[in-house]
Write a protein that holds these residues in place. Sequence first.
Motif, PDB file in Angstrom:
ATOM      1  N   GLN A  52       0.812  -1.201   0.000  1.00  0.00           N
ATOM      2  CA  GLN A  52       0.000   0.000   0.000  1.00  0.00           C
ATOM      3  C   GLN A  52       0.853   1.262   0.000  1.00  0.00           C
ATOM      4  OE1 GLN A  52      -3.507  -0.024   2.492  1.00  0.00           O
ATOM      5  NE2 GLN A  52      -3.132  -2.147   3.046  1.00  0.00           N
ATOM      6  N   PHE A  53       2.148   1.132   0.161  1.00  0.00           N
ATOM      7  CA  PHE A  53       3.040   2.277   0.120  1.00  0.00           C
ATOM      8  C   PHE A  53       3.597   2.435  -1.292  1.00  0.00           C
ATOM      9  CE2 PHE A  53       3.173   0.833   4.528  1.00  0.00           C
ATOM     10  CZ  PHE A  53       2.950   2.018   5.205  1.00  0.00           C
ATOM     11  N   ASP A  54       3.788   3.673  -1.681  1.00  0.00           N
ATOM     12  CA  ASP A  54       4.296   3.972  -3.021  1.00  0.00           C
ATOM     13  C   ASP A  54       5.775   4.323  -2.920  1.00  0.00           C
ATOM     14  OD1 ASP A  54       4.722   4.646  -5.616  1.00  0.00           O
ATOM     15  OD2 ASP A  54       3.592   6.530  -5.545  1.00  0.00           O
ATOM     16  N   PHE A  55       6.621   3.438  -3.452  1.00  0.00           N
ATOM     17  CA  PHE A  55       8.063   3.652  -3.391  1.00  0.00           C
ATOM     18  C   PHE A  55       8.638   4.179  -4.708  1.00  0.00           C
ATOM     19  CE2 PHE A  55       7.478  -0.318  -0.696  1.00  0.00           C
ATOM     20  CZ  PHE A  55       7.333   0.397   0.479  1.00  0.00           C
ATOM     21  N   ASP A  56       7.795   4.401  -5.708  1.00  0.00           N
ATOM     22  CA  ASP A  56       8.288   4.663  -7.062  1.00  0.00           C
ATOM     23  C   ASP A  56       9.193   5.885  -7.140  1.00  0.00           C
ATOM     24  OD1 ASP A  56       6.960   2.472  -7.950  1.00  0.00           O
ATOM     25  OD2 ASP A  56       5.212   3.564  -8.714  1.00  0.00           O
ATOM     26  N   GLN A  57       8.784   6.986  -6.539  1.00  0.00           N
ATOM     27  CA  GLN A  57       9.534   8.233  -6.693  1.00  0.00           C
ATOM     28  C   GLN A  57      10.516   8.494  -5.549  1.00  0.00           C
ATOM     29  OE1 GLN A  57       9.420  10.133  -9.472  1.00  0.00           O
ATOM     30  NE2 GLN A  57       8.163   8.424 -10.220  1.00  0.00           N
ATOM     31  N   CYS A  58      10.669   7.516  -4.667  1.00  0.00           N
ATOM     32  CA  CYS A  58      11.630   7.685  -3.573  1.00  0.00           C
ATOM     33  C   CYS A  58      13.045   7.772  -4.142  1.00  0.00           C
ATOM     34  CB  CYS A  58      11.534   6.515  -2.597  1.00  0.00           C
ATOM     35  SG  CYS A  58       9.999   6.473  -1.656  1.00  0.00           S
ATOM     36  N   ASN A  59      13.800   8.711  -3.629  1.00  0.00           N
ATOM     37  CA  ASN A  59      15.176   8.935  -4.068  1.00  0.00           C
ATOM     38  C   ASN A  59      15.249   9.465  -5.495  1.00  0.00           C
ATOM     39  OD1 ASN A  59      17.839   9.003  -3.264  1.00  0.00           O
ATOM     40  ND2 ASN A  59      18.318   6.956  -4.023  1.00  0.00           N
ATOM     41  N   VAL A  60      14.086   9.879  -6.043  1.00  0.00           N
ATOM     42  CA  VAL A  60      14.044  10.448  -7.395  1.00  0.00           C
ATOM     43  C   VAL A  60      13.513  11.876  -7.332  1.00  0.00           C
ATOM     44  CG1 VAL A  60      13.146  10.217  -9.737  1.00  0.00           C
ATOM     45  CG2 VAL A  60      13.703   8.167  -8.403  1.00  0.00           C
ATOM     46  N   THR A  61      12.241  12.006  -6.951  1.00  0.00           N
ATOM     47  CA  THR A  61      11.641  13.338  -6.827  1.00  0.00           C
ATOM     48  C   THR A  61      11.268  13.676  -5.389  1.00  0.00           C
ATOM     49  OG1 THR A  61       9.418  12.466  -7.243  1.00  0.00           O
ATOM     50  CG2 THR A  61      10.719  13.186  -9.161  1.00  0.00           C
ATOM     51  N   THR A 106       7.078  -5.377   4.647  1.00  0.00           N
ATOM     52  CA  THR A 106       6.677  -5.370   6.060  1.00  0.00           C
ATOM     53  C   THR A 106       6.623  -3.961   6.636  1.00  0.00           C
ATOM     54  OG1 THR A 106       8.991  -5.715   6.704  1.00  0.00           O
ATOM     55  CG2 THR A 106       7.585  -7.679   6.515  1.00  0.00           C
ATOM     56  N   CYS A 107       6.513  -2.947   5.787  1.00  0.00           N
ATOM     57  CA  CYS A 107       6.478  -1.573   6.289  1.00  0.00           C
ATOM     58  C   CYS A 107       5.196  -1.323   7.075  1.00  0.00           C
ATOM     59  CB  CYS A 107       6.578  -0.580   5.138  1.00  0.00           C
ATOM     60  SG  CYS A 107       8.186  -0.591   4.307  1.00  0.00           S
ATOM     61  N   VAL A 108       5.342  -0.662   8.198  1.00  0.00           N
ATOM     62  CA  VAL A 108       4.207  -0.311   9.047  1.00  0.00           C
ATOM     63  C   VAL A 108       3.870   1.164   8.908  1.00  0.00           C
ATOM     64  CG1 VAL A 108       3.383  -0.205  11.431  1.00  0.00           C
ATOM     65  CG2 VAL A 108       4.752  -2.149  10.673  1.00  0.00           C
ATOM     66  N   ASP A 113      -8.310   0.431   4.392  1.00  0.00           N
ATOM     67  CA  ASP A 113      -7.768  -0.871   4.790  1.00  0.00           C
ATOM     68  C   ASP A 113      -6.800  -0.763   5.962  1.00  0.00           C
ATOM     69  OD1 ASP A 113      -9.211  -2.077   2.749  1.00  0.00           O
ATOM     70  OD2 ASP A 113      -7.580  -1.835   1.304  1.00  0.00           O
ATOM     71  N   GLY A 114      -7.151   0.073   6.935  1.00  0.00           N
ATOM     72  CA  GLY A 114      -6.323   0.194   8.128  1.00  0.00           C
ATOM     73  C   GLY A 114      -5.125   1.092   7.977  1.00  0.00           C
ATOM     74  N   LEU A 115      -4.948   1.724   6.796  1.00  0.00           N
ATOM     75  CA  LEU A 115      -3.799   2.594   6.557  1.00  0.00           C
ATOM     76  C   LEU A 115      -4.247   4.047   6.579  1.00  0.00           C
ATOM     77  CD1 LEU A 115      -0.739   2.590   5.811  1.00  0.00           C
ATOM     78  CD2 LEU A 115      -1.479   2.896   3.440  1.00  0.00           C
ATOM     79  N   LEU A 116      -3.694   4.829   7.500  1.00  0.00           N
ATOM     80  CA  LEU A 116      -3.994   6.250   7.616  1.00  0.00           C
ATOM     81  C   LEU A 116      -2.934   7.035   6.856  1.00  0.00           C
ATOM     82  CD1 LEU A 116      -5.597   8.606   8.843  1.00  0.00           C
ATOM     83  CD2 LEU A 116      -4.161   8.406  10.891  1.00  0.00           C
ATOM     84  N   THR A 117      -3.378   7.891   5.934  1.00  0.00           N
ATOM     85  CA  THR A 117      -2.476   8.706   5.125  1.00  0.00           C
ATOM     86  C   THR A 117      -2.866  10.165   5.273  1.00  0.00           C
ATOM     87  OG1 THR A 117      -2.171   6.923   3.516  1.00  0.00           O
ATOM     88  CG2 THR A 117      -1.578   9.149   2.817  1.00  0.00           C
TER      89      THR A 117
END
Length: 529
Positions: free
Chosen positions: A58-67, A82-84, A173-177
Motif C-alpha cells: 500500500q506504500f508507493d516507493f516509485d519516486q523515492c530517491n528520485v523526486t 513489512t512496512c508499518v 484498509d487500516g492505513l492512515l495517510t
Amino acid sequence: ISSRAISFHSLSPLPSHHFAFHSRNLLKSHNRLISPLFIFGKMFCILISLFIPIVSAQFDFDQCNVTKGCWFHPPNCMGTATCVSGVEWEVRPAGVLFTMHSSVSDLDTTRPTWIAVGLSLNQRMDDDTVLECVRRADGDGRVRMSFNDETHNAVLHQASASLLSEQAVSFQDGLLTCSAVLSFTGRNQLAENEQFKVHDLSLRPYYLLFARGSANPYSLEKDIHSTNDGPTFPWITEEAISFCVDNCTLLGVPPSEPILVTQMHQTKMERYWRYRVAVMHGVAMLIGWWVLGSNGILIARYFKPLFPRRKLLGTAVWFQFHRDMMVVGVLLEVTAVVCIFWQAGWVWYECSYECSSDDFAKKMHAITGVFGTALAVIQPFIAVIRPAPDSNIRPFFNWTHWLIGMTAWCFASATFILALPLGKTGLNRVYGHIPNYIMGGYIITFCLTNVILEMIATTYSSTPLRAHKIGPSGMAMSILNGPSTESNIAEPKRSSARIFVFSIHLIISLAVSITITVMLVRIMYSHSP
C-alpha cells in the motif's frame, strides 16, 4: 435357510433409531478429524486479515530517491513488504509537502488515532516543531501543527491556519495517510509567543521523529505514544535532513536532496533495560541512604561508648561498622547515579515552557539527588584528613562532618519523595499516596530515633562504667553532649536501651526499603514483563 435368513437380515435396513445413532457417531468422528484443520484455517484467515493492512504494497516507493525523500519503518521493510509506517517529503519552492502513512490496526480503532512527524534539533523532542494528523473513529480527520517542550505537546492553532495548505486525510484498509504543505514563509506573521515554536526549515537540517498513538475522543488531545519496545514506539533518523532550497551556501546549509533514509533507531537503549536500570537505581539508593546511611549515622553518634574493651579488625567496633556501612553506601549511591544518567543518554532533564508540579518534581529530583550524592562523596575524603582526637580543631571537624552528613541525608530523603510521581517509578500512579505515607513515616521514625537516643545518651545512668581508651591516640572517641565533645573517660549509658531503639529503627528501615522495592518491581513487570 438359516444362512439366507442371516444374509437377508444383514442386508435389510437398520432401524431408524439405530441409523441415527450410528450417523451421529460417524459425524463426531469426522468432526474430531476436521476440527484441528478447521481451527487452523480459521486462525490463518484471521492472521492474514490482520497482516493485510500493514503490508508495504500500500506504500508507493516509485519516486523515492528520485523526486521525493522517503523514510519507511521498520528498517529494510521496503524489500520485505513489512512496512508499518513511513514519511515522504517533496521540497517545493514555497514549502515542503509532507506525506505520512501508518497502519493503525494495532491501535484502539474505537478511539481517534494520530500520527506525527517531529522536526528535532538533537534526536529528542524538546522544544521542537511537530506536524501531526488526528483522525476520529467516524472518519473526520485534520492535519495541524504542534509544539513539544520536553514534557508537553501543545497544538499551534495560528501556525496551523497560517503555514499549512493542501491538507488531506484518507483512511483505507487500516492505513492512515495524511499530507500537507508546510510553508517556508509566514513565521514572522505569527504571534511572538508562537513564532519561536515553529522551526525555520531553511536554516538548518533537522532529525525526523515519527510517532503514533490514540487520542481523546472529545478534545482530540493526543495520548502519549507507547513507552515500551515494539512497533508502536517512535522512530528517529540517524542523519539530519535538509529542506533548504534558496541561498543554502550562504546559510551554510546543504541543499535538499530526494534521499532514501535507511538508517534509523528507536532508542539508544532498549526500554526493557531502561526500566530495569531505573528500578535498580531506586533500590540501590534506598539501601545506600536509608539502610546503610541512616544506621551508620546513628552508630557514629550514639554508639561510641559501647563495647569499650572490644575491637573489630584492629579498631573500635563503632568506627568499623560506621566506616564500612558509609563506604558501601557511597559506592551504591555513586553507581546508582552513574547508571541512571547512562540509561538517560547522559542528558540532564530540564523543564521547559510548560512545567507542571510533576515535571518540576522530576527536575528537582535530579538536582537534589546529585547534590546529596556529591556531599556523600566528599565525606570519606574529609574523614581521611580528620585531626587527632585531642586536637584543638577536632570539634570543628566533628561538627563539619556531622553537618555535611545530615545535609546529604536530608537531600537524599527529599529526592525519594520527589521520585514518587515520576513516570518510570509509577508509584503514585499505581498506589496513590500510600508510598508518600510510607516514606514520610520513615523520615519521622528516623527523627524520633535520634531524639530518643539523644535523651538516652544525655541521661546519667545509675551504674556508671569506666570506658577504656581504644582510639589511635588513646581517646575513647565518645560523644557526651554532641559532636564537639570527646573524652578519654567515656561512660556508656543504658547500652541495652540504645541497642533496642537502634534495632527497631534498623527493622523499620529494612521494611520500608523492601516494601518500596516490591512496589517498584511489581509496577515494572506490569508494563514491561
